[in-house]
Design a protein around this motif. Structure first.
Motif, short mmCIF file in Angstrom:
data_model
loop_
_atom_site.label_atom_id
_atom_site.label_comp_id
_atom_site.label_asym_id
_atom_site.label_seq_id
_atom_site.Cartn_x
_atom_site.Cartn_y
_atom_site.Cartn_z
N PHE A 1 -133.03 -4.88 76.40
CA PHE A 1 -132.53 -5.35 75.08
C PHE A 1 -132.31 -6.30 73.71
N LYS A 2 -130.97 -5.93 74.30
CA LYS A 2 -129.52 -6.66 73.77
C LYS A 2 -129.50 -7.45 74.57
N ILE A 3 -129.68 -7.94 75.89
CA ILE A 3 -129.49 -9.08 76.70
C ILE A 3 -130.81 -10.43 75.80
N GLU A 4 -131.90 -10.31 76.21
CA GLU A 4 -133.16 -10.85 74.98
C GLU A 4 -132.66 -11.23 74.25
N LYS A 5 -131.98 -9.79 73.07
CA LYS A 5 -131.33 -10.37 71.82
C LYS A 5 -130.65 -11.44 71.42
N HIS A 6 -128.80 -11.52 72.01
CA HIS A 6 -128.18 -12.45 72.07
C HIS A 6 -128.36 -13.74 72.79
N LEU A 7 -129.28 -13.94 73.27
CA LEU A 7 -129.59 -15.33 74.36
C LEU A 7 -131.21 -15.79 73.21
N SER A 8 -132.16 -15.00 72.71
CA SER A 8 -132.32 -15.58 71.24
C SER A 8 -131.75 -16.26 70.26
N ALA A 9 -130.39 -15.77 69.81
CA ALA A 9 -129.73 -16.51 69.15
C ALA A 9 -129.30 -17.38 69.48
N ASN A 10 -129.39 -17.52 71.07
CA ASN A 10 -128.20 -18.69 71.42
C ASN A 10 -126.88 -18.80 72.21
N ASN A 11 -126.89 -16.80 72.33
CA ASN A 11 -125.26 -16.41 72.61
C ASN A 11 -125.03 -16.10 73.99
N GLN A 12 -123.75 -16.00 74.81
CA GLN A 12 -123.91 -16.10 76.26
C GLN A 12 -123.86 -14.08 76.52
N THR A 13 -124.35 -14.24 77.33
CA THR A 13 -124.04 -12.66 78.06
C THR A 13 -123.21 -12.34 78.78
N LEU A 14 -122.30 -11.70 79.23
CA LEU A 14 -121.93 -11.50 80.18
C LEU A 14 -121.94 -9.97 81.09
N LEU A 15 -121.71 -9.63 82.41
CA LEU A 15 -122.58 -9.12 82.95
C LEU A 15 -121.67 -8.47 84.06
N PHE A 16 -120.68 -7.19 83.63
CA PHE A 16 -119.90 -7.01 85.13
C PHE A 16 -121.00 -6.51 85.91
N ILE A 17 -120.40 -6.21 87.70
CA ILE A 17 -120.54 -4.91 88.27
C ILE A 17 -119.45 -5.37 89.48
N ASN A 18 -118.91 -4.02 89.82
CA ASN A 18 -117.80 -4.00 90.66
C ASN A 18 -118.64 -4.58 91.81
N ARG A 19 -119.62 -4.27 92.50
CA ARG A 19 -120.29 -5.02 94.09
C ARG A 19 -121.06 -6.02 94.47
N ARG A 20 -120.22 -6.51 95.70
CA ARG A 20 -120.47 -7.70 96.09
C ARG A 20 -121.79 -7.65 97.68
N GLY A 21 -122.75 -9.31 97.25
CA GLY A 21 -123.51 -8.77 97.96
C GLY A 21 -125.12 -8.53 97.49
N TYR A 22 -126.38 -8.10 98.62
CA TYR A 22 -127.25 -7.91 97.49
C TYR A 22 -127.99 -6.24 97.90
N ALA A 23 -127.02 -4.98 98.29
CA ALA A 23 -127.15 -3.85 98.16
C ALA A 23 -125.81 -3.38 99.11
N PRO A 24 -125.24 -1.97 98.54
CA PRO A 24 -124.22 -1.66 98.80
C PRO A 24 -124.45 -0.76 100.14
N VAL A 25 -125.85 -0.14 100.50
CA VAL A 25 -126.53 0.54 101.48
C VAL A 25 -127.95 -0.14 101.59
N LEU A 26 -127.68 0.25 103.33
CA LEU A 26 -128.93 0.23 103.98
C LEU A 26 -129.71 1.33 105.29
N ASN A 27 -130.25 1.78 104.25
CA ASN A 27 -131.00 3.25 105.39
C ASN A 27 -132.33 3.51 105.57
N CYS A 28 -132.47 4.48 106.20
CA CYS A 28 -134.08 4.77 107.09
C CYS A 28 -134.09 5.97 105.94
N ILE A 29 -135.21 5.93 105.53
CA ILE A 29 -135.90 7.00 104.28
C ILE A 29 -137.05 7.64 105.12
#
Length: 540
Positions: free
Chosen positions: A420-448
């Motif tokens: 909701f916050k991202i949508e609100k700021h983008l609609s107001a022509n603001n930029q949004t920064l998201l920080f995540i400390n994991r490279r790649g697509y997913a940190p785990v590949l497992n068998c369910i």
């Protein structure tokens, strides 16, 4: 039978630091040539069955080895020391303090280009015109006007480089033909070292107006003079620590003294360089692992010659020679990136403080969250504590919201409030920064089905799934694996990924906010300096 003392060689020997896991220095005899050897020079020596590059640390009048056991220095590479005086002493201190082989310490401090027999200064090809007695006259060149023109161009010139000749429109063919005919002669020599930078002119109109805390901090630093003092600048985010840095830097730059700035991450380099370039009209050298070895060596050479007024870099930059160093700044001094965790393990922040002490210059440690050890040193009066508790200018305190996601249904790691916050700021022509400390697509590949988890075959660390290109990477040892189609343990097609990495987050954001550009910056997408700068331009 001679005693141990009688078998010892008595005569001039040089003690050499050689990159190896063996601790201590190695004794070598002087070379056959009579060239002077100074501490800090590089030499080539026989070491076992190899020829290696070592650093001259000291000289002595006797060795514990016999004459038969000693080998002579094969080649003196440098005409002057790479490391001299206080910096040479600092590297010796590092070896003792961190209990690491001194040869490895020197090797880690030295640019890759100088770990071979390459000279300090870049070599260039020069040409000179031979005398008329030594070569035929130019009358025979009537049918070769370009060759004749080149002879005319060289008649009143000395020490002209091949680059200069080519820049005047003469081709390699013309140059080589004249050399074969004996009209001109080529020779190779070191290019002339760059001169030291000229002192800048103080410009008080460029800086913003200081608040009382900033002015107090600057006055306190200035009052301590240009000798050694360690200042801990504890300033909240947005308090104007960088402006304090620049005001003190200006004091030194106007006096012709260099400034060394250490930053924790490569990603901070472009914005840091941009701020200093906008403020100071002087040469700036940047050194970090994100630039290629040629550019890094060029920046190192500019700093060593004194041509660069400001030197900015990550942790290894702390070893960069600077003949007129006047100030060291460690920004975000608490950051763990200043600690080298492999090979020669060291803290660049601590070495910066020791270097300032040996050079007898001030050092400023800046942080919004100072490390406990720095706060302790300030309490014990080893560091001078300076506080910036207010935000500078019209900056307001950021509003922080902590969202407990334990009982929330997350959409690919994103809470409903965040979306909701991202949508609100983008609609107001603001930029949004998201920080995540994991490279790649997913940190785990497992068998369910059976619970199998993908692990590295080399080091047994968990593998990270990458989508570009499809593969699994070990972020510890660097080994790459293919993604299996079925579980290798139960042989069923029940494989699934867990968690969210930067690549997956980029896909999710692109699908949810398709009308807005999404830029992903991580070690995979910004491997080259060109790509990284292009991304920053898009953001700005």
């Amino acid at each position: 039978m001679p005693t141990f003392d009688q078998s010892r060689y008595k005569g001039l020997i040089y003690k050499i630091a050689i990159p190896s896991p063996l601790r201590g220095l190695f004794d070598y005899l002087p070379p056959e040539t009579k060239q002077a050897i100074v501490n800090g020079m590089r030499v080539q020596v026989d070491f076992g069955h190899r020829k290696v590059i070592g650093f001259v640390i000291s000289r002595a009048e006797e060795s514990e080895l016999s004459r038969e056991e000693l080998k002579p220095i094969l080649q003196i590479i440098d005409s002057e020391p790479i490391y001299s005086g206080k910096l040479l002493n600092l590297l010796e201190w590092c070896s003792q303090y961190y209990q690491h082989p001194i040869g490895d310490v020197f090797n880690a401090a030295t640019p890759i280009k100088l770990r071979s027999a390459r000279t300090i200064y870049q070599q260039e090809t020069f040409y000179k015109l031979l005398s008329n007695n030594a070569s035929p006259g130019p009358n025979g060149l009537a049918r070769a006007p370009r060759q004749k023109a080149l002879i005319g161009y060289l008649e009143n010139k000395r020490n002209i480089t091949k680059k200069e000749i080519i820049s005047k429109g003469f081709s390699n063919t013309v140059i080589n033909t004249l050399e074969k005919k004996g009209f001109i002669k080529s020779y190779i020599r070191d290019s002339k070292p760059q001169s030291e930078f000229a002192s800048i002119v103080r410009n008080s109109s460029k800086g913003p107006e200081l608040n009382s805390e900033q002015q107090k901090a600057i006055d306190h630093i200035r009052a301590q003079g240009t000798g050694y003092n360690c200042f801990l600048l504890d300033g909240v985010t947005g308090s104007g620590k960088t402006e304090v840095y620049m005001q003190i830097m200006e004091d030194h730059l106007t006096e012709g003294r260099q400034c060394l700035i250490l930053i924790p991450e490569i990603g901070l380099t472009p914005q840091t360089v941009s701020r200093f370039k906008n403020r100071f009209q002087c040469s700036i050298a940047t050194l970090h692992s994100g630039i290629n070895s040629n550019k890094r060596f060029e920046a190192w050479s500019q700093a060593r010659s004194g041509a660069s007024a400001i030197i900015i870099g990550t942790r290894s930059c702390v070893f960069t020679p600077a003949p007129n160093l006047g100030l060291i700044i460690v920004d975000e001094e608490h950051d763990g990136s200043f600690k080298q965790q492999e090979g020669f393990r060291y803290s660049a922040r601590d070495i910066a403080v020791m270097r300032a002490r040996k050079e007898n210059i001030p050092v400023i440690l800046g942080s919004a969250t100072p490390s406990l050890e720095s706060l302790y040193n300030a309490r014990k009066k080893k560091f001078i504590y300076l506080s910036l508790s207010q935000r500078a200018g019209a900056a307001s305190q950021a509003v922080a919201s902590i969202i407990d996601t334990a009982n929330e249904a997350l959409d690919n790691g994103l809470s409903e409030q965040l979306l909701f916050k991202i949508e609100k700021h983008l609609s107001a022509n603001n930029q949004t920064l998201l920080f995540i400390n994991r490279r790649g697509y997913a940190p785990v590949l497992n068998c369910i089905q059976c619970g199998w988890v993908a692990e590295c075959s080399a080091c047994i660390s968990q593998l990270t799934v990458h989508a570009e290109p499809p593969s699994m990477h070990c972020h510890l040892c660097g080994k790459t694996h293919h993604i299996p189609n079925i579980c290798p343990q139960c042989k069923l097609n029940k494989l699934s990924t867990l968690g969210v990495g930067t690549q997956k987050l980029e896909r999710v954001l692109n699908s949810k906010f398709s009308n807005y550009p999404v830029i992903r910056i991580d070690r995979d997408s910004a491997r080259s300096e060109r790509n990284f700068n292009a991304m920053l331009e898009q953001i700005q």
